[in-house]
Design a protein around this motif. Structure first.
Motif, PDB file in Angstrom:
ATOM      1  N   UNK A  60      86.219  -1.900 -26.066  1.00  0.00           N
ATOM      2  CA  UNK A  60      85.821  -3.004 -25.181  1.00  0.00           C
ATOM      3  C   UNK A  60      84.809  -2.609 -24.198  1.00  0.00           C
ATOM      4  N   UNK A  61      85.186  -1.568 -23.514  1.00  0.00           N
ATOM      5  CA  UNK A  61      84.209  -1.019 -22.504  1.00  0.00           C
ATOM      6  C   UNK A  61      82.988  -0.577 -23.053  1.00  0.00           C
ATOM      7  N   UNK A  62      82.868   0.006 -24.105  1.00  0.00           N
ATOM      8  CA  UNK A  62      81.655   0.318 -24.590  1.00  0.00           C
ATOM      9  C   UNK A  62      80.715  -0.855 -25.082  1.00  0.00           C
ATOM     10  N   UNK A  63      81.494  -1.914 -25.539  1.00  0.00           N
ATOM     11  CA  UNK A  63      80.563  -2.947 -25.917  1.00  0.00           C
ATOM     12  C   UNK A  63      80.149  -3.683 -24.773  1.00  0.00           C
ATOM     13  N   UNK A  64      81.022  -3.618 -23.743  1.00  0.00           N
ATOM     14  CA  UNK A  64      80.571  -4.213 -22.360  1.00  0.00           C
ATOM     15  C   UNK A  64      79.149  -3.601 -21.836  1.00  0.00           C
ATOM     16  N   UNK A  65      79.366  -2.289 -21.935  1.00  0.00           N
ATOM     17  CA  UNK A  65      78.265  -1.429 -21.491  1.00  0.00           C
ATOM     18  C   UNK A  65      76.901  -1.731 -22.002  1.00  0.00           C
ATOM     19  N   UNK A  66      77.173  -1.806 -23.645  1.00  0.00           N
ATOM     20  CA  UNK A  66      76.074  -1.786 -24.629  1.00  0.00           C
ATOM     21  C   UNK A  66      75.260  -3.361 -24.373  1.00  0.00           C
ATOM     22  N   UNK A  67      76.025  -4.350 -23.664  1.00  0.00           N
ATOM     23  CA  UNK A  67      75.372  -5.561 -23.557  1.00  0.00           C
ATOM     24  C   UNK A  67      75.337  -5.727 -21.906  1.00  0.00           C
ATOM     25  N   UNK A  68      75.371  -4.777 -21.131  1.00  0.00           N
ATOM     26  CA  UNK A  68      75.011  -4.717 -19.955  1.00  0.00           C
ATOM     27  C   UNK A  68      76.098  -5.718 -18.933  1.00  0.00           C
ATOM     28  N   UNK A  69      77.128  -6.135 -19.643  1.00  0.00           N
ATOM     29  CA  UNK A  69      77.992  -7.246 -19.240  1.00  0.00           C
ATOM     30  C   UNK A  69      78.452  -7.015 -18.089  1.00  0.00           C
TER      31      UNK A  69
END
Lengths: 337, 337
Positions: B285-294
């Motif tokens: 989840x945190x990887x995805x959040x970073x990938x999308x600048x969330x």
């Protein structure tokens, strides 16, 4: 609507009909306020509140506010909003009580916390509580706000006190009376007293109605606690023996325990700890309660407070309102039979 | 106490020190009211309340009341009692939140509901809530009572709304903003606005401080929701990934979900339903959040509201109080890093 005068002490059983008839037109207005002000843009709020509010209940507390206002010949409408505020406080405490007790039934229906979950029941309780204060603020009487905010704090204290007394067979009658005086009688007293405040009847009348409500509230709770051992779900709107299984040390238990043999005392001790929760245990408990007149004497105590309630309003002139308030007390006690 | 003037925009990191120093002597008086008024003859009440109240917390909301009063050069003491009332409302909602969420930690300590049980946490919350209204009634301003009773109802609505949005990955940013505007920003706004009411500064100042508190509150909650994915228990006083495991659809998740691939959207959908709660899932989840600048964009949104908060008080004359209020906003945002 034509007023109907009822005779007291006649042959028919005491009933809530006179007070219901007395306040019926105004109760419609209170109900309109209740329905209007339990609304919210968040659909779960009116849905959950409506389950409990629209779903029955005798509206005892707002009924008392209305009847006391009639006793004082108050001609205004301020008390409609305030009676709704009182009912909101009561509903909020019911929702939180059911979470605290893990109740299955309330007013003969599945308890809201079981249908909607504990989180929603807690939060909608908070909403109704806040809304009750908004209603009082709209009315604008700091005196009423003081009475009801204090009553609310006392109710919460009584509930916490009850929680700490739970499963403690050593709970005394004095402590029990403290608890029911706070958790139940404080709001009955406030509901009556605020009628005298809006009617501007003066301190003596405020105190008289406070005493009427407080003593009625104690009598009411004593009878409720007796009924828990003699009624069935249909009459009570909750299951027989709930208090027994929850380890709530109510007056019937306190009396039977203190009058019992060492062996009986051990039974009560174990039972309140939750180690005697079978149907046979409950049957044994009711046998012990009967053997020691614990139910009858609990009702006798209720009769004492009921008489004090009636005497509190003795100085008011007779009439439909006074007769209805007296019969409400008689009904509160007679429903045990 | 000698006033200390801090420079804004210097090289050091923004901190709460200036506002803490600004209000320190008065905060002692507020704390004295809090400690005095959380007492009760029922020992469990101060015991449980003390665990949470005496146990830390930044006193953000009463601090804002005090700092806003200083901004307006209010010379009186009425706001001490009212700041305590605000903190009691906040504490009551924390107690009920922890019951609703089944929280394990609060302010770096074991949550009160785990130590004292959910029933006690619910009832002591009710007590503190009632007590807060008693404090307001003692102050006697119907206007303050109106502001805080309305804020309390809005908070409860926000909490219920959050409950209904839980585990719903389709929650929109608009709905999320509605929720945090109610559950968090409403009390920040009220805490600031009542300072202008007691100072009798007029409606324009009331609205300015309301806007300051509301925008700060939104910024504060946005950053809190970002931190939940980047911090650890020591910094946050609660566990990392709590929102993730509870299925709370906060802005970081909303952004990553809406910007993600179909596969990623399925991951978020499953995760919010509680089917992806392992440490590996949280890492993904945190990887995805970073990938999308969330996370960064959530902070960027917070910065927007923070700037609005600062602009809301732009017209006030400069000085220690204004500088402290500005830096409090900067701190609220900077603590994400």
């Amino acid at each position: 609507m034509t007023a109907t005068i009822h005779q007291i002490g006649g042959h028919r059983a005491p009933s809530l009909d006179p007070i219901l008839k007395l306040v019926a037109p105004e109760m419609n207005k209170v109900n309109a306020v209740i329905l209007d002000r339990m609304q919210s843009e968040i659909p779960l709020i009116p849905e959950l509140a409506g389950h409990l509010i629209a779903g029955g209940g005798k509206r005892m507390r707002p009924m008392l506010t209305l009847a006391c206002a009639r006793l004082l010949d108050y001609p205004g409408e301020r008390h409609h909003k305030l009676a709704a505020a009182v009912e909101f406080i009561h509903t909020a405490t019911l929702l939180h009580d059911d979470v605290v007790d893990g109740s299955d039934m309330r007013r003969g229906k599945t308890a809201a916390n079981l249908i909607f979950g504990n989180p929603a029941a807690v939060l909608v309780g908070d909403f109704l509580f806040s809304r009750s204060f908004e209603l009082m603020v709209e009315d604008g009487s700091l005196k009423v706000l003081k009475i009801l905010s204090h009553a609310s704090a006392v109710i919460a204290e009584g509930e916490v006190n009850q929680l700490t007394a739970q499963r403690q067979i050593t709970t005394t009658e004095e402590k029990y009376l403290d608890i029911i005086g706070s958790k139940t009688a404080a709001l009955f007293a406030a509901a009556c007293k605020i009628a005298a405040v809006v009617a501007e009847s003066g301190e003596a009348q405020e105190m008289a109605l406070d005493a009427y409500g407080r003593n009625l509230g104690i009598a009411f709770q004593l009878v409720d606690d007796a009924i828990d051992y003699v009624s069935d779900g249909a009459t009570m709107g909750k299951d027989i023996g709930d208090d027994f299984r929850d380890g709530k040390v109510t007056l019937p238990v306190i009396l039977a325990h203190s009058r019992g043999s060492a062996e009986e005392q051990k039974f009560w001790h174990d039972a309140m700890l939750g180690n005697r929760v079978s149907d046979e245990d409950l049957l044994h408990a009711t046998t012990l309660l009967r053997a020691h007149d614990a139910i009858d004497d609990t009702i006798e105590r209720a009769r004492h407070y009921g008489q004090r309630a009636i005497d509190s309003i003795a100085h008011f002139p007779g009439g439909e309102a006074k007769a209805a308030l007296v019969e409400a007390v008689e009904f509160a006690i007679a429903r045990a039979y």
